[in-house]
Design a protein around this motif. Structure first.
Motif, PDB file in Angstrom:
ATOM      1  N   UNK A   4       0.855  -1.182   0.000  1.00 52.05           N
ATOM      2  CA  UNK A   4       0.000   0.000   0.000  1.00 52.05           C
ATOM      3  C   UNK A   4       0.894   1.236   0.000  1.00 52.05           C
ATOM      4  N   UNK A  49     -11.987   9.475   0.007  1.00 51.66           N
ATOM      5  CA  UNK A  49     -10.597   9.527   0.471  1.00 51.66           C
ATOM      6  C   UNK A  49     -10.334   8.425   1.515  1.00 51.66           C
ATOM      7  N   UNK A  50      -9.216   7.748   1.341  1.00 49.52           N
ATOM      8  CA  UNK A  50      -8.874   6.668   2.264  1.00 49.52           C
ATOM      9  C   UNK A  50      -9.143   5.298   1.681  1.00 49.52           C
ATOM     10  N   UNK A  51      -9.987   5.260   0.639  1.00 43.88           N
ATOM     11  CA  UNK A  51     -10.331   3.962   0.042  1.00 43.88           C
ATOM     12  C   UNK A  51      -9.166   3.482  -0.825  1.00 43.88           C
ATOM     13  N   UNK A  67      -3.395   4.635  -1.306  1.00 42.95           N
ATOM     14  CA  UNK A  67      -4.393   5.133  -0.344  1.00 42.95           C
ATOM     15  C   UNK A  67      -4.159   6.625  -0.121  1.00 42.95           C
ATOM     16  N   UNK A  69      -4.424   9.821   2.273  1.00 41.12           N
ATOM     17  CA  UNK A  69      -4.452   9.962   3.735  1.00 41.12           C
ATOM     18  C   UNK A  69      -4.532  11.421   4.211  1.00 41.12           C
ATOM     19  N   UNK A  70      -4.823  12.348   3.325  1.00 36.93           N
ATOM     20  CA  UNK A  70      -4.854  13.782   3.660  1.00 36.93           C
ATOM     21  C   UNK A  70      -3.555  14.207   4.336  1.00 36.93           C
ATOM     22  N   UNK A  72      -2.853  13.480   7.518  1.00 40.28           N
ATOM     23  CA  UNK A  72      -2.550  12.577   8.641  1.00 40.28           C
ATOM     24  C   UNK A  72      -1.781  11.350   8.165  1.00 40.28           C
ATOM     25  N   UNK A  75      -0.156   9.073  11.066  1.00 43.34           N
ATOM     26  CA  UNK A  75      -1.201   8.407  11.847  1.00 43.34           C
ATOM     27  C   UNK A  75      -1.853   7.289  11.038  1.00 43.34           C
ATOM     28  N   UNK A  76      -2.232   7.620   9.794  1.00 43.80           N
ATOM     29  CA  UNK A  76      -2.953   6.628   8.999  1.00 43.80           C
ATOM     30  C   UNK A  76      -2.035   5.521   8.472  1.00 43.80           C
ATOM     31  N   UNK A  78       0.261   4.223  10.326  1.00 42.96           N
ATOM     32  CA  UNK A  78       0.256   3.348  11.496  1.00 42.96           C
ATOM     33  C   UNK A  78      -1.062   2.557  11.560  1.00 42.96           C
ATOM     34  N   UNK A  79      -2.184   3.301  11.375  1.00 38.79           N
ATOM     35  CA  UNK A  79      -3.505   2.670  11.444  1.00 38.79           C
ATOM     36  C   UNK A  79      -3.682   1.639  10.331  1.00 38.79           C
ATOM     37  N   UNK A  80      -3.185   1.947   9.130  1.00 40.22           N
ATOM     38  CA  UNK A  80      -3.316   1.002   8.004  1.00 40.22           C
ATOM     39  C   UNK A  80      -2.572  -0.289   8.313  1.00 40.22           C
ATOM     40  N   UNK A  82      -1.872  -1.486  11.299  1.00 40.40           N
ATOM     41  CA  UNK A  82      -2.579  -2.188  12.378  1.00 40.40           C
ATOM     42  C   UNK A  82      -3.838  -2.861  11.835  1.00 40.40           C
TER      43      UNK A  82
END
Lengths: 154, 162
Positions: A4, A49-51, A67, A69-70, A72, A75-76, A78-80, A82
């Protein structure tokens, strides 16, 4: 295996990085509104956004996605990681590459212009930004995807 | 099923909602200050923990409960989760996302900023706890709605053998 690539919109720097990874970036199919000839380049994600956007499948059945992520990105990213771990039940068959550090300010300026409807200048600044991003992206890909491909990419 | 409560910092409202869901907090009265302080991760995460999904526990129906702080990237986070589920071929009801931000009041915002960002924890925490107590019944009713929705989904999954 899935990779990604993350950037502000998911249709600019990350798409260029993904195409470089797939070795499909060429100037041969350039046309108006799309300086790279890449499918989806320059699109604005809006509410989607984010898809993840599927770019293609590379050598060794590696699926490549981008992807948006604007702002962030950290943060995203890390979140992606996880979330992918949680969803794939820890199979560990994914990699997240944040391309935002390699993003040119001209690309940012370009997609801001596109957002306000100035298509022509947006296209110019995005292509200018893309040219400046390529050396940085090549370096990033060398570092980040070494473990995926098992060798240093050219 | 995995239930993820998400809010701005993942330190107060989502943690409180998860604690209510797991039965760590009462649903018939407003909890005491000490009870709130005892919740794991309550008023603990800092900005570098944002984006990290934290496992809180497993509820009585076998659902795993998680919390995450996703700052203002609500849309990006939800779209990304749904997209990743699609990519990995996971059924839509495998992950249930709950946005707790509508239940956050100004006291929680102010207290959270004071405690987490300015690091004036004693002052900030007192304001947050007051804010959590103010919104507590809203959070409890939201958790009850989540439990009803997820119970329905669990039953459907069991019936279809998924």
């Amino acid at each position: 295996m899935k990779i990604f690539f993350l950037c502000r919109t998911g249709y600019h720097t990350s798409l260029v990085a993904a195409s470089m990874f797939l070795e499909s970036l060429s100037g041969g199919s350039c046309r108006r509104g799309n300086p790279t000839g890449l499918k989806g380049y320059g699109r604005l994600p809006g509410k989607e956004i984010g898809k993840p956007f599927f770019v293609g499948t590379g050598k060794g059945h590696i699926d490549v996605y981008t992807i948006g992520v604007s702002r962030e990105n950290a943060l995203l990213a890390k979140a992606a990681g996880e979330l992918a771990g949680l969803i794939s039940s820890g199979a560990g068959d994914f990699q997240i590459v944040d391309t935002t550090p390699a993003m040119s300010k001209w690309t940012c300026f370009g997609f801001r212009l596109k957002r306000i409807g100035l298509e022509g200048p947006a296209e110019f600044f995005c292509s200018l930004g893309m040219k400046r991003e390529i050396p940085g992206l090549r370096k990033l890909l060398d570092e980040k995807t070494k473990t995926v491909t098992g060798k240093k990419r050219a | 099923m995995k239930i993820i409560y998400h809010c701005y910092g993942g330190a107060h409202s989502s943690v409180t909602a998860a604690a209510v869901h797991l039965g760590w907090l009462p649903t018939d009265r407003i909890p005491e200050t000490g009870e709130l302080k005892k919740i794991p991760y309550f008023d603990r995460p800092v900005s570098k923990d944002h984006g990290r999904i934290r496992f809180m526990g497993t509820d009585e129906f076998g659902n795993d409960i998680y919390c995450i702080g996703r700052r203002n990237a609500f849309r990006e986070f939800e779209n990304m989760t749904r997209g990743l589920m699609e990519i990995y071929g996971v059924p839509e009801d495998h992950i249930y996302l709950v946005n707790v931000m509508p239940y956050v009041n100004w006291k929680m915002v102010l207290g959270g900023f004071t405690s987490r960002r300015l690091r004036i924890t004693p002052v900030g925490r007192a304001v947050i706890i007051s804010g959590v107590k103010y919104s507590y019944w809203y959070i409890v009713s939201m958790v009850n709605r989540v439990k009803v929705c997820t119970a329905g989904k669990n039953r459907r999954t069991a019936e279809t053998g998924g």
